[in-house]
Design an enzyme around this catalytic site. Structure first.
Site, PDB file in Angstrom:
ATOM      1  N   ASP A  92      13.809  -2.118  -5.176  1.00  0.00           N
ATOM      2  CA  ASP A  92      14.213  -3.130  -4.196  1.00  0.00           C
ATOM      3  C   ASP A  92      14.958  -4.221  -4.962  1.00  0.00           C
ATOM      4  O   ASP A  92      14.426  -5.315  -5.180  1.00  0.00           O
ATOM      5  CB  ASP A  92      12.986  -3.683  -3.480  1.00  0.00           C
ATOM      6  CG  ASP A  92      12.299  -2.604  -2.661  1.00  0.00           C
ATOM      7  OD1 ASP A  92      12.927  -2.078  -1.732  1.00  0.00           O
ATOM      8  OD2 ASP A  92      11.153  -2.253  -2.983  1.00  0.00           O
ATOM      9  N   SER A 136       9.553   5.994  -2.932  1.00  0.00           N
ATOM     10  CA  SER A 136       9.391   4.977  -1.901  1.00  0.00           C
ATOM     11  C   SER A 136       8.275   5.423  -0.962  1.00  0.00           C
ATOM     12  O   SER A 136       8.122   6.626  -0.702  1.00  0.00           O
ATOM     13  CB  SER A 136      10.699   4.849  -1.108  1.00  0.00           C
ATOM     14  OG  SER A 136      10.458   4.209   0.132  1.00  0.00           O
ATOM     15  N   ARG A 193       8.311   5.164   2.031  1.00  0.00           N
ATOM     16  CA  ARG A 193       8.922   5.686   3.262  1.00  0.00           C
ATOM     17  C   ARG A 193       9.437   7.118   3.104  1.00  0.00           C
ATOM     18  O   ARG A 193       9.843   7.717   4.099  1.00  0.00           O
ATOM     19  CB  ARG A 193      10.061   4.769   3.717  1.00  0.00           C
ATOM     20  CG  ARG A 193       9.554   3.440   4.254  1.00  0.00           C
ATOM     21  CD  ARG A 193      10.657   2.620   4.871  1.00  0.00           C
ATOM     22  NE  ARG A 193      10.148   1.542   5.686  1.00  0.00           N
ATOM     23  CZ  ARG A 193      10.076   0.262   5.297  1.00  0.00           C
ATOM     24  NH1 ARG A 193      10.476  -0.084   4.097  1.00  0.00           N
ATOM     25  NH2 ARG A 193       9.597  -0.661   6.110  1.00  0.00           N
ATOM     26  N   HIS A 199       4.521   2.449  -8.020  1.00  0.00           N
ATOM     27  CA  HIS A 199       3.507   1.385  -8.080  1.00  0.00           C
ATOM     28  C   HIS A 199       2.607   1.581  -9.301  1.00  0.00           C
ATOM     29  O   HIS A 199       2.246   0.628  -9.985  1.00  0.00           O
ATOM     30  CB  HIS A 199       2.618   1.423  -6.828  1.00  0.00           C
ATOM     31  CG  HIS A 199       3.326   1.120  -5.552  1.00  0.00           C
ATOM     32  ND1 HIS A 199       3.542   2.070  -4.587  1.00  0.00           N
ATOM     33  CD2 HIS A 199       3.869  -0.032  -5.082  1.00  0.00           C
ATOM     34  CE1 HIS A 199       4.164   1.511  -3.562  1.00  0.00           C
ATOM     35  NE2 HIS A 199       4.387   0.243  -3.838  1.00  0.00           N
ATOM     36  N   GLN A 246      15.482  -7.665  -3.385  1.00  0.00           N
ATOM     37  CA  GLN A 246      14.191  -8.367  -3.309  1.00  0.00           C
ATOM     38  C   GLN A 246      13.842  -8.974  -4.669  1.00  0.00           C
ATOM     39  O   GLN A 246      13.367 -10.109  -4.752  1.00  0.00           O
ATOM     40  CB  GLN A 246      13.095  -7.392  -2.870  1.00  0.00           C
ATOM     41  CG  GLN A 246      11.694  -7.942  -3.008  1.00  0.00           C
ATOM     42  CD  GLN A 246      10.631  -7.031  -2.432  1.00  0.00           C
ATOM     43  OE1 GLN A 246      10.436  -7.007  -1.213  1.00  0.00           O
ATOM     44  NE2 GLN A 246       9.931  -6.287  -3.266  1.00  0.00           N
ATOM     45  N   GLY A 278       0.820  -1.209   0.000  1.00  0.00           N
ATOM     46  CA  GLY A 278       0.000   0.000   0.000  1.00  0.00           C
ATOM     47  C   GLY A 278       0.852   1.257   0.000  1.00  0.00           C
ATOM     48  O   GLY A 278       2.029   1.214  -0.349  1.00  0.00           O
TER      49      GLY A 278
END
Ligand code: PAF
Length: 286
Positions: free
Chosen positions: A150, A185, A187, A37, A153, A31
């Site tokens: 990422d 990001s 964050r 995204h 990842q 989310g």
């Protein structure tokens, strides 16, 4: 757009479409959706007939001192983005549905997860590998899209799919950046205005490393040293790691003789940022 919360209902929806020969695209997220995204969702929309986005803040990939409790959860904003981008299903499982009483099986992560983020965040990648495996089992996608932001990842997920024969085609899309180059990001919202202004230092450091390679210096120590200098000029930033690595194994290289990935993680106050750049070694004149 359908909102599905139950894993069983998610699987039933996907199985129905699979039987009808429909290809299902999947963008797994936690989310707090941003342009990065959105780019993945748009790409998946173009590549597949049906599209699922999952929104699940996965507790098992956060360490005890990390930001699980305060991680942003703007669900109305996220659903609005999904609707705008023509997502068919927003899959929003609860933590209880993902990890019911008695849950005990986890995925042990491979060598590619050992260094860098794996060292800085013990258990993080085991949490990621386990939740991605579970989400793939619930959503049953043909294809799943991940961001290069990422990087480790994305390498881990590709290895996971190969090793466990998960049968999902993995697509990794380039990092989407703010105008000054800061990687998008969820964050970034934690950054104060002053930290935000300095956050681009990490990207500048990666770019400086890439320049060294482009002008023909193949010594990874020299590349690292230039990357380091850019970060240490900013006294309020601390470096977690800056590395020159093989993009498949994520092991550090001594010399840049083929494609490498420059990886970095820094801390600004309480915020930790990661970024990376793929760089090709210049062709030697013959
Ligand atoms: O990249 C993320 O947002 C998460 O790590 C993922 C892949 C959705 C798993 O929780």
């Amino acid at each position: 757009m359908k909102i599905i919360r139950s894993p069983a209902a998610m699987t039933a929806w996907s199985e129905g479409l699979r039987r009808a020969g429909v290809t299902i695209g999947f963008v797994p997220t936690m989310g707090a959706l941003h342009e990065g995204h959105r780019t993945l969702i748009r790409e998946a929309r173009l590549q597949c007939d049906a599209l699922v986005v999952s929104i699940f803040v996965n507790p098992t990939q956060f360490g005890p001192q990390e930001d699980l409790a305060k991680y942003p959860r703007p669900i109305s904003h996220d659903r609005a983005i999904c609707r705008q981008e023509g997502v068919d299903v927003c899959f929003e499982p609860t933590a209880e549905a993902m990890y019911p009483a008695g849950f005990q099986t986890t995925v042990t992560v491979p060598a590619v997860a050992r260094r860098w983020e794996g060292e800085a965040r013990p258990h993080h990648f085991s949490g990621v590998a386990t939740v991605v495996t579970k989400l793939f089992g619930m959503v049953r996608p043909h294809r799943a899209l991940f961001g290069q932001k990422d990087f480790q990842q994305s390498v881990l997920v590709q290895q996971l799919v190969k090793d466990l024969n998960l049968g999902v085609d993995i697509v990794v899309r380039p990092t989407v950046r703010e105008q000054d180059g800061l990687a998008m990001s969820s964050r970034n919202i934690y950054l104060s205005p002053d930290e935000r202004a300095r956050a681009v230092t990490l990207y500048k450091s990666l770019q400086a490393g890439a320049e060294v390679i482009k002008v023909g210096d193949t010594d990874a120590k020299a590349v690292r040293s230039v990357m380091d200098q850019v970060v240490t000029r900013e006294s309020t930033i601390t470096t977690d790691y800056l590395a020159v690595c093989d993009p498949r194994t994520l092991e550090p290289v001594s010399f840049v003789t083929s494609r490498v990935v420059l990886l970095g993680a820094i801390r600004l106050g309480s915020v930790r940022l990661i970024d990376n750049l793929l760089v090709n070694a210049p062709r030697r004149a013959s």
